[in-house]
Design a protein around this motif. Structure first.
Motif, PDB file in Angstrom:
ATOM      1  N   VAL A 266       0.852  -1.189   0.000  1.00  6.67           N
ATOM      2  CA  VAL A 266       0.000   0.000   0.000  1.00  6.67           C
ATOM      3  C   VAL A 266       0.887   1.237   0.000  1.00  6.67           C
ATOM      4  CG1 VAL A 266      -1.972  -1.078   1.142  1.00  6.67           C
ATOM      5  CG2 VAL A 266      -0.149  -0.085   2.528  1.00  6.67           C
ATOM      6  N   TYR A 766      -8.720   1.498  -5.100  1.00  8.72           N
ATOM      7  CA  TYR A 766      -9.238   2.016  -3.839  1.00  8.72           C
ATOM      8  C   TYR A 766     -10.743   1.770  -3.777  1.00  8.72           C
ATOM      9  CZ  TYR A 766      -4.869   4.634  -4.276  1.00  8.72           C
ATOM     10  OH  TYR A 766      -3.558   4.986  -4.450  1.00  8.72           O
ATOM     11  N   GLN A 772      -7.049   1.249   0.374  1.00  6.42           N
ATOM     12  CA  GLN A 772      -6.427   0.606  -0.779  1.00  6.42           C
ATOM     13  C   GLN A 772      -6.686  -0.895  -0.777  1.00  6.42           C
ATOM     14  OE1 GLN A 772      -2.473   1.954  -1.440  1.00  6.42           O
ATOM     15  NE2 GLN A 772      -2.067   0.557  -3.146  1.00  6.42           N
TER      16      GLN A 772
END
Length: 789
Positions: A266, A766, A772
């Protein structure tokens, strides 16, 4: 006629070379009864009431074939196989085949899509992923496998969309038995109703409903599969059915297991490491406290296709899951470490179904569950961590701990929620003749909830209240067809009753000044009514006009009223039901057959006029990083838009599908109409499949798959007046995700090997509140099928 016997027809449809034809259509001529073949070319038609009739098999690019069928007095099951001959001449005319069950459902007037699971069951595709490809459906998921998911239909999401398993609200099963964990191989069909929900589901859904129909066939079958892939993801499942033909005694069992580390990478504005002096350095990090594990299964025994029941089963549903929690509602700068949730459920279940009970046309269905489910939140660590997995430091470089003693604000907890749950769905219908039918349905749901915390004192746990939620929904439906079945209509009314009971202990003093413990009881009982209709008219055999409308009511659920620590939700006992006037108008063109080409087009225009919409608070820059959330009545709003879908196949080798959903969702906020935040208003999905025959081995089959998902950009922040400077900070960018896959079916058709590559270009993805989701991932799956053993 043998009205008390469930008579069936089964068989196999194959080409002249013996190759099974997947997706071939079988219909009883002159009726709406029909089905399609599975990947092995096999079909099953149940509940046959006709004694003598004509059975027709058809397949794109092949000549239709008919067979006269007659049930003798002592016959309950007949096998009819078809060998179809491929068309060799060039036909310029357009032909339309008999309706399959899927097509019949989608032309009844409701804005409904029947999602088939055959292909998904042999690939490494989750049920949620399968739904996400459906027109008008958007899955809003906070992360990877096992993350909390919401289902959006035409922009209405959360509990405005009700999820059912065979008509039972899925919430009864608990967190450990949900669409994250149920494999597509357990599912026969998924029915997605948008805006208007038929009376037979007896639901309080506002934006629509998703009904998961599990396999109910009584043929001897065994299906086993296992897959492994990125992020240490392992998934296995097994399904088996065994029936004794002599007595009708039937045993069914299904098991599943899921595990993933969810340690995908992420990045972004919150994924930073804070150093000396408070300097924040953006990094790309792996999630380190996000593992998910679930196991579960269903075991049933009973009787099928006997004189007194089409289906009678008693059984047990059990499940358990473990989910680590990486952060709160938003991805914050300091993630969690060692905060996790555990859930379990043990439910007894009963199923009874009988067509033509006592007399022709009288059908009865009863499905019930009763049992316990529990959920525990564990958060006892005070140390603060950074996204690199190391201890967080303050501006002086010292490791620090949270003063409240836990990862999430509020203090350390071993909170546990115990629930006694029950749900019964019953329905009785009577067909006066082929054109008129009445249905009465009822769904009862009950949740008795008790909260406790092992870290609290004995006295504190004694002084913890209980929460009960009981719901009854009744519906009465009248179905009619006319003009040689070209016109169909369904009129229904619904009555909703919900009772919330809160019991809290309190200390009072009597007349003599002595302290006594009493129980303060607060009861809230609400009733509402709703009604609606659905109608369709076949302008031409292949062109159908569809329309439906409903005055819909959605009652607040347990989480919205009582809160849930595990999902960071605060209680709101004053929340009101939401209401909406829903309207759909659409067309269905096809399916058309031209030579070896088949195509169909579907479109639906919709409007929703919503009052007291339930959702998360309208976010501003002041509360956008809060860890806790609360459901509120956002106000009144409107939603209007269009869905469209195009499907095309060529010789059943090439299959293309494309759909688009575009809508506006407005709500009044402080006297101003605004776009509802945290909602994508434009989504598109595309898919392609191509089949190669006799690859490597004779009679082997290779399928190639391609999927595309597009989501337009959206913001989870309400614009702050005319000054939009900095608003881009809260925008979720547009997303284009592409997947590739292949499956190889060995010549015996029992073994299938599949490979899937997800998000092949590793694009950032997302969803809810800009959390995410996983990037590029690879999965390998092996499936074994054994039928009629």
């Amino acid at each position: 006629m043998q009205a008390q016997i469930n008579r069936t027809i089964s068989g196999k449809i194959s080409a002249a070379n013996g190759e099974p034809l997947f997706g071939a259509t079988v219909v009883i001529v002159g009726t709406q009864k029909g089905t399609q073949t599975d990947i092995n070319g096999k079909y099953l038609l149940e509940n046959i009431t006709e004694d003598t009739f004509v059975l027709q098999a058809s397949y794109i690019g092949y000549y239709n074939k008919k067979q006269n069928v007659t049930f003798l007095a002592d016959e309950n099951n007949i096998t009819v196989d078809f060998g179809l001959v491929e068309r060799t001449n060039n036909l310029d005319n357009v032909t339309v085949n008999g309706k399959s069950k899927k097509t019949a459902l989608e032309t009844e007037g409701f804005a409904v899509t029947a999602v088939q699971t055959e292909e998904a069951s042999i690939r490494n595709i989750q049920t949620n992923e399968l739904l996400n490809t459906t027109v008008g459906v958007k899955i809003r998921q906070n992360g990877g496998l096992g993350a909390n998911a919401e289902y959006s239909l035409n922009g209405l999401s959360g509990s405005a969309v009700r999820i059912f398993i065979d008509g039972i609200p899925i919430s009864i099963y608990g967190n450990s038995f949900n669409l994250n964990s149920i494999p597509p191989s357990l599912i026969k069909e998924i029915q997605v109703y948008k805006g208007v929900v038929p009376g037979h589901l007896a639901s309080d859904a506002l934006g629509g409903a998703i009904n998961i129909e599990l396999h109910s066939q009584a043929r001897n079958t065994l299906n086993v599969s296992a897959s492994y892939g990125s992020f240490n993801t392992l998934q296995t499942n097994a399904n088996a059915v065994y029936r004794m033909n002599s007595s009708g005694f039937t045993v069914k069992a299904s098991l599943f297991q899921n595990y993933s580390d969810n340690d995908y990478e992420v990045s972004g504005r919150s994924v930073v490491v804070t150093g000396l002096g408070g300097v924040q350095t953006p990094i790309t990090a792996k999630r380190f406290n996000d593992a998910y594990r679930s196991v579960g299964g269903i075991a049933q025994f009973g009787f099928t296709d006997v004189s007194w029941a089409d289906q009678f089963f008693l059984g047990i549903t059990a499940s358990n899951d473990y989910k680590e929690v990486q952060h709160g509602a938003f991805m914050t700068i300091t993630p969690y470490k060692d905060r996790y949730l555990e859930s379990d459920a043990l439910l007894g279940n009963l199923t009874y179904k009988k067509k033509d009970l006592f007399t022709n046309g009288l059908d009865l269905n009863i499905i019930g569950l009763y049992g316990k489910r529990n959920r525990q939140v564990v958060d006892t660590l005070a140390a603060a961590y950074a996204w690199n997995g190391q201890r967080a430091i303050d501006f002086r470089g010292d490791e620090y701990e949270y003063t409240w003693g836990s990862q999430q604000e509020g203090g350390p907890t071993l909170a546990k929620i115990k629930r006694n749950v029950a749900s019964v769905r019953s329905g009785i219908s009577y067909a006066f003749n082929e054109n008129h039918k009445m249905l009465f349905n009822h769904v009862f749901s009950s949740i008795d909830r008790e909260d406790s915390d092992a870290l609290n004192t004995l006295l504190e746990n004694i002084f913890v209240g209980t929460r009960d939620l009981r719901k009854n929904i009744f519906s009465l439906t009248y179905d009619v067809s006319a003009f040689e079945n070209r016109f169909k209509a369904s009129l229904f009314g619904k009555y909703y009753q919900q009772k919330n009971i809160s019991k809290d202990p309190a200390i009072t003093e009597d007349e003599e000044g002595n302290s006594t413990i009493v129980e303060e009881v607060v009861t809230n009982n609400t009733t509402n009514e709703g009604y609606g209709f659905a109608a369709s008219y076949a302008i031409l055999p292949e062109v159908t006009l569809l329309t439906s409308a409903e005055k819909a009511v959605r009652l607040p659920n347990e989480t919205e009223i009582f809160g849930n620590d595990g999902d960071n939700v605060v209680a709101n006992s004053s929340i009101n039901p939401e209401r909406s006037d829903n309207l759909n108008v659409g067309f269905r063109f096809g399916s058309f057959n031209i030579k070896k080409h088949q195509f169909s087009v579907y479109t639906n225009f919709f409007t929703r006029n919503i009052k007291d919409r339930i959702g998360l608070p309208i976010e501003t820059s002041l509360n956008v990083n809060d860890e806790l959330i609360v459901y509120v009545n956002q106000g009144s709003g409107t939603s209007k838009g269009i869905d469209a879908q195009l499907s095309y196949t060529h010789n059943n080798n090439l299959a293309l599908n494309f759909n688009v959903s575009k809508f506006d969702l407005k709500i009044e906020n402080r006297g101003t109409e605004i776009d509802v935040p945290n909602t994508p208003f434009l989504t598109m999905n595309g898919s392609a499949r191509y089949r190669f025959n006799n690859v490597i081995q004779k009679n082997a089959e290779l399928n190639l798959f391609y999927n595309l998902y597009y989501t337009d950009d959206f913001s989870y922040l309400v614009p702050q007046g005319s000054n939009t400077t900095g608003d881009d900070f809260f925008r979720v960018p547009e997303q284009l995700v592409q997947d590739l896959g292949l499956s190889y079916m060995f010549p015996n058709k029992n073994i299938i090997l599949s490979f899937d590559a997800k998000n092949i270009f590793d694009k950032p993805v997302y969803d809810n509140l800009s959390v995410q989701k996983p990037g590029r991932a690879f999965y390998l799956k092996l499936t074994y099928n054994l039928n009629n053993f």
